[in-house]
Design an enzyme around this catalytic site. Sequence first.
Site, PDB file in Angstrom:
ATOM      1  N   LYS A   1       0.835  -1.189   0.000  1.00  0.00           N
ATOM      2  CA  LYS A   1       0.000   0.000   0.000  1.00  0.00           C
ATOM      3  C   LYS A   1       0.879   1.252   0.000  1.00  0.00           C
ATOM      4  O   LYS A   1       1.986   1.242   0.546  1.00  0.00           O
ATOM      5  CB  LYS A   1      -0.864   0.055   1.268  1.00  0.00           C
ATOM      6  CG  LYS A   1      -1.926  -1.003   1.411  1.00  0.00           C
ATOM      7  CD  LYS A   1      -2.652  -0.825   2.744  1.00  0.00           C
ATOM      8  CE  LYS A   1      -3.688  -1.907   2.993  1.00  0.00           C
ATOM      9  NZ  LYS A   1      -4.862  -1.763   2.120  1.00  0.00           N
TER      10      LYS A   1
ATOM     11  N   ARG B   1     -10.049 -11.756   2.909  1.00  0.00           N
ATOM     12  CA  ARG B   1     -10.888 -12.882   2.479  1.00  0.00           C
ATOM     13  C   ARG B   1     -10.125 -14.197   2.561  1.00  0.00           C
ATOM     14  O   ARG B   1     -10.729 -15.256   2.705  1.00  0.00           O
ATOM     15  CB  ARG B   1     -11.401 -12.625   1.066  1.00  0.00           C
ATOM     16  CG  ARG B   1     -10.339 -12.574  -0.007  1.00  0.00           C
ATOM     17  CD  ARG B   1     -10.785 -11.853  -1.265  1.00  0.00           C
ATOM     18  NE  ARG B   1     -10.993 -10.440  -1.031  1.00  0.00           N
ATOM     19  CZ  ARG B   1     -11.360  -9.577  -1.986  1.00  0.00           C
ATOM     20  NH1 ARG B   1     -11.562  -9.998  -3.224  1.00  0.00           N
ATOM     21  NH2 ARG B   1     -11.528  -8.303  -1.706  1.00  0.00           N
TER      22      ARG B   1
END
Length: 471
Positions: free
Chosen positions: A250, A324
């Site tokens: 990021k 996830r």
Amino acid sequence: MATSEFKNLSSFFSDTQADGSIAIRTISKPGFRDWYNSLSQAEKNWVDANEFTGARHSHLKFSNGEGKVSSVILGLGEGEESADPWAFGGLAKALPAGDYHLAEKTNPREFYHAAMGWALGQYKFSTYLKKDKDKASRLYLPETQDRSLISSVVRSTFLVRNLVNTPTCDMGPDALAEAAAEVAKEFSAACEVTVGDELLEKGYNAIHTVGRAAEKAPRLIDFTWGDEGAPKVTLVGKGVCFDTGGLDLKPSSAMLLMKKDMGGAAHVLGLARLIMEQKLNLRLRVLIPAVENNVSGNAFRPGDVIRTYKGKTVEVGNTDAEGRLVLCDALALAAEEKPDLMIDFATLTGAARVALGPDIPPFFTDSQKLADGLGQHAIREGDPVWRLPLYGPYLKFMDSDIADLNNNGSSPFGGAITAALFMREFTEGAGEWLHLDVYAWNQSNRPGRPKGGEAMALRTVYSYLHERFKN
């Protein structure tokens, strides 16, 4: 620990109306003119001088001949919201220290919302601040109120906020496991934590893969409570204690709030605490995969294939879609037990925020009855949620050429939906499944909702569970 900063209601409420208690009266804009006309000329002059009109969240203090506050008028605005816990949210901090009471009789539901706002608005995360003595503004809580429920909701909300606000240096996977164990111990729940390479031995390969690059080992937190013969409800919470994005790193600006990426875990601990303290008639299980998605020589890579606990293989399309991955192992484990209801909370996608903004968590379920019930309780609690569709054709965006699934969608559209569809692939066996994609954060200070960690949909989901399992 963050779990033990709030013990009782005495900081915010009194159980007797003290001598000298100051009256609070509520005025809506539609009722303003009649109220204004009932005032003396001196009082009207004071209202005019302060330009008070009954606007929402505004207030006006009247004083006596000694210059002390004698009464308070709280503006409700148009007064159309049937459930507004935030009308009182900023009032307690704005008033001088002392004891207060509501001048008008209110029904229990309206008073419940007033009490929620009064207490939640006085929250302050002070762990790293010089401890100054906070002033005490207490509201009289009549015996007709459910003091136990109010206490539980406030404590659970504070727990969520504290856990999310605590930086990763003090809230890594190990500390999150300790916080969970503390909640479990308080209610004599059986707690087990699987750590490090033990995850591989049990087949939790996705959890281990995501967390193996961090200094603090990944782990799976698992605790159970309640009568084994009661309906089974399992809560699963995303516990990514910090998310660098992994090798798909990021930008620094996107990492600033990543201590909150364990907000799903914080929510299920808060909800579990509510359930256990209120003694709902259900068999509760809590599963939290706790990891840091970090970068080192053994970090997982784009293009890697993971064999998950369920046996499905997942190609890593992006290491920043790690939530996830850790959840799929926990969901598959939970589904093995065939719970009547399985609920997961996760700070999962930016797409959810694009769709609904920071305040409204989307939820996903295949059960129309569950969706209808949740929507009704959201209105009742003033704690919004909004259903998004599990649109099956979008699952094609998660196709992989070399594995059963890819963890990253091939389309830039519908990201919250494709993430939910990915996770649904691991829920087979559960009677009903509910997924909530929460932000877990207030971007700015608002009445009752200080900037920082926030519990979202907590009151809504608890209210639904209470009605469904109260017998």
